[in-house]
Design a protein around this motif. Sequence first.
Motif, short mmCIF file in Angstrom:
data_model
loop_
_atom_site.label_atom_id
_atom_site.label_comp_id
_atom_site.label_asym_id
_atom_site.label_seq_id
_atom_site.Cartn_x
_atom_site.Cartn_y
_atom_site.Cartn_z
N ARG A 188 -18.15 -25.57 7.61
CA ARG A 188 -18.22 -24.47 7.51
C ARG A 188 -16.63 -24.08 7.19
O ARG A 188 -15.79 -24.79 7.87
CB ARG A 188 -18.74 -23.39 8.29
N TYR A 199 -19.87 -16.75 7.11
CA TYR A 199 -19.02 -17.60 6.94
C TYR A 199 -19.67 -18.57 5.76
O TYR A 199 -20.80 -18.48 5.51
CB TYR A 199 -18.51 -18.48 7.95
N TRP A 248 -23.49 -29.69 9.78
CA TRP A 248 -22.86 -28.67 9.11
C TRP A 248 -21.34 -28.71 9.07
O TRP A 248 -20.84 -29.25 9.91
CB TRP A 248 -23.49 -27.14 9.52
N VAL A 255 -20.89 -22.04 4.64
CA VAL A 255 -21.56 -23.22 5.29
C VAL A 255 -22.15 -24.30 4.42
O VAL A 255 -23.13 -23.73 3.67
CB VAL A 255 -22.32 -22.92 6.59
#
Length: 367
Positions: A66, A81, A64, A83
């Motif tokens: 973010r 957040y 990921w 992401v």
Amino acid sequence: MSTPDAVRRRKHTCHAGTGRLIRGNLKTELDAVGARLAAALGPFGGDLLIDASDGIGRKTELPWIRFCSRKMSPNPTEGFYCVTHFSTDGSAVHVTVGCGSSHFHKGSSVPVPDHELDEQTDWARRVVVEEFGTIAPFDDLADFGARRRLPISFQRATAISHRVPYSDIRNTDFSKLFEQAAQRLRSIYDAQSIGRDLTDADQRELEIAAVLNPLDQVGSRQGYGLSAPARAAVEKRAMDIAAEFLRSAGYAIHDTSASSSFDYEATRSRKRIKVEVKGTTSDRADGILMTANEVELHRQEKGNTALLIVSSVRLSERHGAYLASGGKVEWLLGWDIDEWLQEPTAYRVTRPQTGQPTRPIDGGLRC
């Protein structure tokens, strides 16, 4: 922005090269549009954080990248957040807004049980709908093809998601998509900044913790804190709504908030009750903080007291003054305080009076 090419490379990159792509190419490209993302986050964009992970060491099934406000989400286990996740089979990229898997409770961060994680993501979706009228274009199912426990929790922690199939990557404006995600994240941050995601009890506990331990970042709750004028505006709004509600229910009322451990004495048909009013910006009315005197009153006069909770009070600021509006009323007549769970949140610790002057302990520091 060359993000589509970087995303396409993700599908064809061997596992060993995934880390270089996630932490290198994609992070560099997000950094390049950082100014747009910061602007979309508004007052929360001044400390824009962009970070990424491919599960350094033991590679994760679900890498990921973010971006967020560092203050609102100092690490991936805390806060909300934006992401970006990649399908495990390389078939799609998912631009999402999600949350961490821990939260504040009684002065520390603890893992969020599945049902509470569902409540958090559901709350975030309601905030987005309240602001934008819809969750579109982030209305796709958060299914990244994960099979392992931790990546599955990432799916569960996703509030809103937009799926871009591999075949559409070249035709997708990722800069615009990230900007839209940032705008929705800002609406969540705005709500969090007045404690809408916390119970009233958690709000008050945090305020107490911030006073007792001003340098403790957990106790102060990242991004949260009502000022004294803001708190006063919320309480006045709650008192006004309570008075209107009681009068409409046929009660004659007397304001006792300045002199007693309850707020209104309400009389109807010669029946007199003592009413405690609790006002909060929280969207959750399942936890309140009470003083020892308030608890004792409701125990001693059980059956002759009532609790009136005004939740979801909204705050706006203009020229330094706060205006409170809205509010949902919950009326608990004949409230039995012993049917609710009660937990001590702070203790008053007093030095015993011995009649002897206090002396410093030998070896103690002296100024």
